[in-house]
Design a protein around this motif. Structure first.
Motif, PDB file in Angstrom:
ATOM      1  N   GLY A 156       1.088   8.675   2.175  1.00 33.78           N
ATOM      2  CA  GLY A 156       0.164   9.464   3.001  1.00 33.78           C
ATOM      3  C   GLY A 156      -0.973   8.625   3.552  1.00 33.78           C
ATOM      4  N   GLN A 157      -2.128   9.238   3.662  1.00 29.89           N
ATOM      5  CA  GLN A 157      -3.297   8.537   4.197  1.00 29.89           C
ATOM      6  C   GLN A 157      -3.684   7.362   3.294  1.00 29.89           C
ATOM      7  N   ASP A 158      -3.998   6.215   3.921  1.00 36.25           N
ATOM      8  CA  ASP A 158      -4.560   5.086   3.159  1.00 36.25           C
ATOM      9  C   ASP A 158      -5.967   5.498   2.736  1.00 36.25           C
ATOM     10  N   LEU A 159      -6.161   5.633   1.428  1.00 37.36           N
ATOM     11  CA  LEU A 159      -7.451   6.109   0.923  1.00 37.36           C
ATOM     12  C   LEU A 159      -8.485   4.989   0.801  1.00 37.36           C
ATOM     13  N   GLY A 160      -8.065   3.764   1.036  1.00 38.06           N
ATOM     14  CA  GLY A 160      -9.001   2.636   1.019  1.00 38.06           C
ATOM     15  C   GLY A 160     -10.050   2.872   2.102  1.00 38.06           C
ATOM     16  N   LYS A 206       0.853  -1.212   0.000  1.00 37.98           N
ATOM     17  CA  LYS A 206       0.000   0.000   0.000  1.00 37.98           C
ATOM     18  C   LYS A 206       0.875   1.244   0.000  1.00 37.98           C
ATOM     19  N   LEU A 207       2.098   1.106  -0.481  1.00 39.52           N
ATOM     20  CA  LEU A 207       3.081   2.195  -0.510  1.00 39.52           C
ATOM     21  C   LEU A 207       3.198   2.892   0.852  1.00 39.52           C
ATOM     22  N   ASN A 208       3.147   2.064   1.906  1.00 38.99           N
ATOM     23  CA  ASN A 208       3.327   2.555   3.288  1.00 38.99           C
ATOM     24  C   ASN A 208       2.375   3.694   3.630  1.00 38.99           C
ATOM     25  N   SER A 209       1.151   3.604   3.066  1.00 39.83           N
ATOM     26  CA  SER A 209       0.152   4.617   3.429  1.00 39.83           C
ATOM     27  C   SER A 209      -0.340   4.305   4.846  1.00 39.83           C
ATOM     28  N   PHE A 210      -0.824   5.352   5.498  1.00 44.93           N
ATOM     29  CA  PHE A 210      -1.175   5.255   6.919  1.00 44.93           C
ATOM     30  C   PHE A 210      -2.616   4.817   7.130  1.00 44.93           C
ATOM     31  N   PHE A 236       8.597  13.891  -4.456  1.00 44.71           N
ATOM     32  CA  PHE A 236       7.758  14.484  -3.421  1.00 44.71           C
ATOM     33  C   PHE A 236       6.507  15.035  -4.107  1.00 44.71           C
ATOM     34  N   ILE A 237       5.358  14.590  -3.635  1.00 44.02           N
ATOM     35  CA  ILE A 237       4.108  15.022  -4.293  1.00 44.02           C
ATOM     36  C   ILE A 237       3.117  15.541  -3.243  1.00 44.02           C
ATOM     37  N   GLN A 238       2.735  16.802  -3.403  1.00 45.95           N
ATOM     38  CA  GLN A 238       1.664  17.361  -2.554  1.00 45.95           C
ATOM     39  C   GLN A 238       0.345  16.924  -3.201  1.00 45.95           C
ATOM     40  N   ALA A 239       0.006  15.654  -3.003  1.00 48.19           N
ATOM     41  CA  ALA A 239      -1.095  15.034  -3.758  1.00 48.19           C
ATOM     42  C   ALA A 239      -2.478  15.566  -3.379  1.00 48.19           C
ATOM     43  N   PHE A 240      -2.551  16.339  -2.330  1.00 45.98           N
ATOM     44  CA  PHE A 240      -3.843  16.762  -1.759  1.00 45.98           C
ATOM     45  C   PHE A 240      -4.768  17.425  -2.791  1.00 45.98           C
TER      46      PHE A 240
HETATM   47  C1  LHQ Z   1      -2.566   3.330  -2.018  1.00 40.23           C
HETATM   48  C2  LHQ Z   1      -2.237   4.657  -1.738  1.00 40.23           C
HETATM   49  C3  LHQ Z   1      -2.964   5.326  -0.728  1.00 40.23           C
HETATM   50  C4  LHQ Z   1      -4.176   3.360  -0.427  1.00 40.23           C
HETATM   51  C5  LHQ Z   1      -0.965   4.003  -3.317  1.00 40.23           C
HETATM   52  N1  LHQ Z   1      -3.925   4.632  -0.108  1.00 40.23           N
HETATM   53  N2  LHQ Z   1      -3.526   2.694  -1.368  1.00 40.23           N
HETATM   54  C6  LHQ Z   1      -5.401  13.235   6.093  1.00 40.23           C
HETATM   55  C7  LHQ Z   1      -6.684  13.256   6.710  1.00 40.23           C
HETATM   56  C8  LHQ Z   1      -7.665  12.298   6.345  1.00 40.23           C
HETATM   57  C9  LHQ Z   1      -7.922  11.850   5.137  1.00 40.23           C
HETATM   58  C10 LHQ Z   1      -7.258  12.169   3.964  1.00 40.23           C
HETATM   59  O1  LHQ Z   1      -5.875  12.348   3.970  1.00 40.23           O
HETATM   60  C11 LHQ Z   1      -5.063  12.912   4.816  1.00 40.23           C
HETATM   61  C12 LHQ Z   1      -3.706  13.126   4.394  1.00 40.23           C
HETATM   62  C13 LHQ Z   1      -3.283  12.609   3.040  1.00 40.23           C
HETATM   63  O2  LHQ Z   1      -2.245  12.018   2.979  1.00 40.23           O
HETATM   64  S1  LHQ Z   1      -4.239  12.920   1.661  1.00 40.23           S
HETATM   65  C14 LHQ Z   1      -3.292  12.308   0.352  1.00 40.23           C
HETATM   66  C15 LHQ Z   1      -3.377  10.804   0.247  1.00 40.23           C
HETATM   67  N3  LHQ Z   1      -2.442  10.289  -0.712  1.00 40.23           N
HETATM   68  C16 LHQ Z   1      -2.587  10.389  -2.026  1.00 40.23           C
HETATM   69  O3  LHQ Z   1      -3.512  11.006  -2.540  1.00 40.23           O
HETATM   70  C17 LHQ Z   1      -1.591   9.658  -2.875  1.00 40.23           C
HETATM   71  C18 LHQ Z   1      -2.254   8.504  -3.584  1.00 40.23           C
HETATM   72  N4  LHQ Z   1      -1.285   7.725  -4.325  1.00 40.23           N
HETATM   73  C19 LHQ Z   1      -0.777   8.118  -5.514  1.00 40.23           C
HETATM   74  O4  LHQ Z   1      -1.042   9.190  -6.026  1.00 40.23           O
HETATM   75  C20 LHQ Z   1       0.140   7.163  -6.204  1.00 40.23           C
HETATM   76  O5  LHQ Z   1      -0.075   5.877  -5.672  1.00 40.23           O
HETATM   77  C21 LHQ Z   1       1.629   7.524  -6.037  1.00 40.23           C
HETATM   78  C22 LHQ Z   1       1.927   8.804  -6.843  1.00 40.23           C
HETATM   79  C23 LHQ Z   1       2.014   7.723  -4.583  1.00 40.23           C
HETATM   80  C24 LHQ Z   1       2.486   6.368  -6.601  1.00 40.23           C
HETATM   81  O6  LHQ Z   1       2.052   6.070  -7.913  1.00 40.23           O
HETATM   82  P1  LHQ Z   1       2.504   4.709  -8.609  1.00 40.23           P
HETATM   83  O7  LHQ Z   1       3.954   4.541  -8.442  1.00 40.23           O
HETATM   84  O8  LHQ Z   1       1.947   4.749  -9.992  1.00 40.23           O
HETATM   85  O9  LHQ Z   1       1.812   3.538  -7.756  1.00 40.23           O
HETATM   86  P2  LHQ Z   1       0.295   3.080  -7.758  1.00 40.23           P
HETATM   87  O10 LHQ Z   1      -0.609   4.265  -7.792  1.00 40.23           O
HETATM   88  O11 LHQ Z   1       0.091   2.048  -8.794  1.00 40.23           O
HETATM   89  O12 LHQ Z   1       0.159   2.441  -6.296  1.00 40.23           O
HETATM   90  C25 LHQ Z   1       0.635   1.123  -5.990  1.00 40.23           C
HETATM   91  C26 LHQ Z   1      -0.365   0.467  -5.068  1.00 40.23           C
HETATM   92  O13 LHQ Z   1      -0.428   1.219  -3.844  1.00 40.23           O
HETATM   93  C27 LHQ Z   1      -1.786   0.498  -5.642  1.00 40.23           C
HETATM   94  O14 LHQ Z   1      -2.453  -0.649  -5.188  1.00 40.23           O
HETATM   95  P3  LHQ Z   1      -2.696  -1.919  -6.177  1.00 40.23           P
HETATM   96  O15 LHQ Z   1      -3.490  -2.859  -5.349  1.00 40.23           O
HETATM   97  O16 LHQ Z   1      -3.417  -1.385  -7.378  1.00 40.23           O
HETATM   98  O17 LHQ Z   1      -1.312  -2.396  -6.516  1.00 40.23           O
HETATM   99  C28 LHQ Z   1      -2.372   1.704  -5.004  1.00 40.23           C
HETATM  100  O18 LHQ Z   1      -3.768   1.676  -4.920  1.00 40.23           O
HETATM  101  C29 LHQ Z   1      -1.751   1.650  -3.614  1.00 40.23           C
HETATM  102  N5  LHQ Z   1      -1.746   2.961  -3.004  1.00 40.23           N
HETATM  103  N6  LHQ Z   1      -1.253   5.056  -2.567  1.00 40.23           N
HETATM  104  N7  LHQ Z   1      -2.707   6.587  -0.377  1.00 40.23           N
END
Ligand code: LHQ
Length: 263
Positions: free
Chosen positions: A64-68, A24-28, A133-137
């Motif tokens: 960052g946050q696990d969006l699941g 889960k890319l070490n999401s929280f 580093f990505i400010q993905a918000f």
């Molecule tokens: C994930 C995640 C993830 C779950 C990758 N969750 N599974 C605070 C308060 C409360 C709520 C909201 O949030 C917050 C703070 C925050 O941190 S909000 C921001 C949350 N993070 C994001 O929006 C980043 C989401 N991830 C991405 O944009 C991409 O995964 C990055 C750019 C990090 C990496 O891209 P890739 O190298 O292309 O990897 P991928 O997207 O294919 O991810 C690999 C796997 O990891 C995939 O799962 P799968 O089962 O398909 O292999 C993703 O679903 C999973 N994953 N991030 N945040």
């Protein structure tokens, strides 16, 4: 508490916390927050600890946050994300910045959302050149949290902070180094060696003086110079009372390497 989402190691004065949900890319998720909080509490109360390294397992630092499970169904009451910050992310950032020792982020791969901002809250960031580093918000309609809107403009200035936060464009480790967001970007295959060397260095340094230095620098933007000078005076007074200060001066005068005890 059994650790399922992190690895926590102790080695001499070095403490190493590895975020460990690589699939889960070490999401929280909540469990990881709780395990990280317990580990940080233990470091804070550990008299032998002199440096903390935070890194990620696998190809990411943290996404960052696990969006699941975070989808909101039509008609459902919106979630209170403030509660999540209050309960987990804000205490996490406060714990890292308050730790009385250097905290090194070893950014081994992508650091996105809160993952990027947790890295920035550490005292020294060493990033592998392939890291980003990505400010993905902005991509999901949120505001950079975990101290992001505080650290970013201080580290890189307003224009770059705005650009990163509003566009959510990835920033390469090398660009991050050029901009002053990280201390060093290193070749991927030298990250572990570089960070280990630095951690070993800090484990033999005057920890209390370094902790006061960290505290002074962290307070630097909060008060005018005149007030800050008073703070420096107080911290220097405290540093001057440490055993390590005595040893440092003694060793200098005797032309030998000091043996700091972190006391
Ligand atoms: C994930 C995640 C993830 C779950 C990758 N969750 N599974 C605070 C308060 C409360 C709520 C909201 O949030 C917050 C703070 C925050 O941190 S909000 C921001 C949350 N993070 C994001 O929006 C980043 C989401 N991830 C991405 O944009 C991409 O995964 C990055 C750019 C990090 C990496 O891209 P890739 O190298 O292309 O990897 P991928 O997207 O294919 O991810 C690999 C796997 O990891 C995939 O799962 P799968 O089962 O398909 O292999 C993703 O679903 C999973 N994953 N991030 N945040």
């Amino acid at each position: 508490m059994a650790q399922e989402t992190i690895l926590f190691e102790r080695e001499g004065g070095i403490r190493r916390l590895t975020l460990n949900r690589p699939d889960k890319l070490n999401s929280f998720n909540v469990q990881m927050h709780e395990e990280v909080a317990a580990a940080l509490r233990s470091v804070a109360g550990d008299k032998e600890a002199r440096v903390l390294v935070i890194t990620g397992a696998g190809r990411a630092f943290s996404a960052g946050q696990d969006l699941g499970g975070r989808t909101v169904k039509e008609g459902e009451a919106p979630p209170d994300l403030g509660k999540t910050l209050e309960a987990y992310y804000n205490p996490l950032i406060r714990r890292i910045t308050a730790l009385e020792m250097p905290v090194i982020a070893a950014v081994n791969g992508v650091a996105a959302g809160a993952g990027a901002n947790i890295a920035m809250a550490c005292d020294l960031v060493i990033a592998a050149k392939s890291a980003k580093f990505i400010q993905a918000f902005a991509k999901i309609g949120l505001v950079p949290d975990s101290g992001g809107t505080w650290h970013l403009p201080r580290l890189v200035g307003m224009a770059r902070a705005m650009g990163l936060a509003l566009t959510a464009e990835p920033l390469s480790a090398e660009q991050a180094e050029e901009w002053g967001l990280v201390w060093k970007a290193v070749e991927d295959d030298t990250l572990t060696e570089t960070v280990n060397g630095l951690a070993e260095h800090f484990a033999s340094q005057p920890t209390k003086g370094l902790a006061l230095t960290k505290k002074a620098i962290r307070a630097a933007f909060d008060s005018p110079l005149s007030e800050h000078l008073d703070k420096e005076r107080d911290y220097q007074r405290a540093a001057g009372k440490t055993e390590d200060y005595r040893e440092g001066v003694q060793a200098f005068m005797e032309k030998r390497t000091p043996e700091f005890k972190g006391k």
